[in-house]
Scaffold this active site. Structure first.
Site, PDB file in Angstrom:
ATOM      1  N   ASP A 129      -2.179  -2.170  25.953  1.00  0.00           N
ATOM      2  CA  ASP A 129      -1.948  -0.728  26.121  1.00  0.00           C
ATOM      3  C   ASP A 129      -1.978  -0.364  27.607  1.00  0.00           C
ATOM      4  OD1 ASP A 129      -4.652  -0.972  26.584  1.00  0.00           O
ATOM      5  OD2 ASP A 129      -5.273   0.625  25.213  1.00  0.00           O
ATOM      6  N   SER A 130      -2.274  -1.359  28.473  1.00  0.00           N
ATOM      7  CA  SER A 130      -2.108  -1.169  29.914  1.00  0.00           C
ATOM      8  C   SER A 130      -0.660  -0.812  30.240  1.00  0.00           C
ATOM      9  CB  SER A 130      -2.524  -2.436  30.672  1.00  0.00           C
ATOM     10  OG  SER A 130      -1.899  -3.578  30.124  1.00  0.00           O
ATOM     11  N   ASP A 185      -1.804  -4.739  20.983  1.00  0.00           N
ATOM     12  CA  ASP A 185      -3.042  -4.054  21.373  1.00  0.00           C
ATOM     13  C   ASP A 185      -3.099  -2.698  20.666  1.00  0.00           C
ATOM     14  OD1 ASP A 185      -5.381  -3.849  22.776  1.00  0.00           O
ATOM     15  OD2 ASP A 185      -4.453  -3.369  24.706  1.00  0.00           O
ATOM     16  N   LYS A 217      -5.476  -6.784  18.827  1.00  0.00           N
ATOM     17  CA  LYS A 217      -6.725  -6.682  19.582  1.00  0.00           C
ATOM     18  C   LYS A 217      -7.205  -5.244  19.514  1.00  0.00           C
ATOM     19  CE  LYS A 217      -6.754  -6.404  24.304  1.00  0.00           C
ATOM     20  NZ  LYS A 217      -7.459  -5.136  24.534  1.00  0.00           N
ATOM     21  N   GLU A 220     -14.398  -8.179  29.307  1.00  0.00           N
ATOM     22  CA  GLU A 220     -13.792  -7.617  30.527  1.00  0.00           C
ATOM     23  C   GLU A 220     -14.869  -7.121  31.485  1.00  0.00           C
ATOM     24  OE1 GLU A 220     -10.681  -4.728  29.956  1.00  0.00           O
ATOM     25  OE2 GLU A 220     -10.615  -4.233  32.097  1.00  0.00           O
TER      26      GLU A 220
HETATM   27  O1  KIV Z   1      -4.290  -3.575  27.770  1.00  0.00           O
HETATM   28  C1  KIV Z   1      -4.540  -4.566  28.468  1.00  0.00           C
HETATM   29  O2  KIV Z   1      -3.726  -5.049  29.251  1.00  0.00           O
HETATM   30  C2  KIV Z   1      -5.866  -5.155  28.333  1.00  0.00           C
HETATM   31  C3  KIV Z   1      -6.326  -5.985  29.504  1.00  0.00           C
HETATM   32  C4  KIV Z   1      -7.742  -5.737  29.800  1.00  0.00           C
HETATM   33  C5  KIV Z   1      -6.065  -7.418  29.313  1.00  0.00           C
HETATM   34  O3  KIV Z   1      -6.532  -4.982  27.364  1.00  0.00           O
END
Ligand code: KIV
Length: 286
Positions: free
Chosen positions: A47-48, A86, A116, A185
């Site tokens: 979700d980044s 994600d 995730k 993290e």
């Molecule tokens: O969304 C993302 O890119 C993450 C990073 C911390 C790997 O969860």
């Protein structure tokens, strides 16, 4: 060289044998295909993407629809890599049922291999419900960006004995709930190394040192095209922004100086048509 797509059991084998697992984020077809060509073990459609692709200043406004669209593009670019979707903020915060429904969307619509989600003990029932639906779950503890407001910002976690113990409790809860991999993290390396020994599931890290089972990095950070900020734990392997900006500057200069396009970039009138073409033009240009 043909690539063999890894399964969850391969990551357990790698942990056992001390072989490190490699993981990177990707949000689109080209970066996903480069990741596959590079021999990457896993891709996260993080979700980044809210920050890296859409320019938001955090991840909370990212929607399920955005995550699905990007996961589909990544799956097309990397058909032979283990892809993780994600779960964005709001997609698993209301109920176990909602969490399962959104995890199912990731699998059915984008064909991801796992999902995730962020949180430890507080999301244990969500992890259980999604794994009971037959979907592989990856936990994410330590600094959890979706709750950065509650954590007091994007701050490293587990730096006191008390907060380190809370992170360990989260790791144990996530494993017990049925998660098959764990992401930690921004926690001290000693804590990450301890968690890697305490739980049986493979532990991957970002900003968590080297004594764990593998690493994940954000593509825009290590390739050098996300420029808003660079966390301490990032190593830049390229400066793609500089390459792109220099190429664009050259293009601008070429166009302004009428140096582009050159004859080699154009289509000619068919030789046998040139007489008729010139006759035709006389109607328009005297
Ligand atoms: O969304 C993302 O890119 C993450 C990073 C911390 C790997 O969860």
């Amino acid at each position: 060289m043909a690539v063999k797509k890894l399964a969850i059991s391969d990551f357990y084998e790698m942990k056992k044998e001390g072989r490190k697992i490699t993981w990177i984020t990707a949000y689109d077809y080209p970066i996903a295909s480069f990741a596959q060509t590079s021999g990457m073990d896993m891709i996260l459609v993080g979700d980044s993407l809210g920050m890296v692709v859409y320019g938001y200043n955090g991840t909370v406004s990212v929607t399920m629809d955005e995550c699905i669209i990007h996961s589909k593009a990544v799956r097309r670019g990397a058909p032979d890599v283990f892809v993780v979707g994600d779960m964005p903020f709001g997609s698993y915060h209301i109920s176990d049922g909602d969490a399962v429904a959104n995890a199912v969307r990731f699998v059915k619509e984008a064909n991801v291999d796992a999902i995730k989600l962020e949180g430890g003990e507080r999301v244990a029932t969500r992890i259980r419900a999604i794994s009971d639906a037959g979907i592989l779950v990856i936990g994410h503890i330590g600094l959890t960006p979706q709750s950065s407001a509650a954590l007091g910002g994007f701050k490293a976690q587990g730096r006191t004995a008390e907060s380190a113990e809370a992170v360990i409790a989260d790791a144990i809860a996530v494993e017990k709930a049925g998660a098959r991999l764990l992401l930690v993290e921004a926690i001290p390396p000693e804590l990450a190394a301890a968690i890697t020994k305490i739980v049986k599931i493979p532990v991957l890290g970002i900003g968590a040192g080297v004594d764990i089972d593998g690493q994940v990095m954000i593509c825009g950070d290590i390739l050098g095209y996300f420029q808003a900020f660079t966390p301490k734990f990032v190593k830049k392997y390229a400066n793609v922004a500089e390459v792109i900006i220099n190429a664009m500057k050259e293009y601008v200069a070429d166009v302004r100086g009428a140096k582009f396009p050159g004859p080699e970039h154009t289509y000619s009138i068919l030789p046998e048509e040139s007489g008729r073409f010139n006759e035709m033009l006389k109607k328009y240009i005297k």
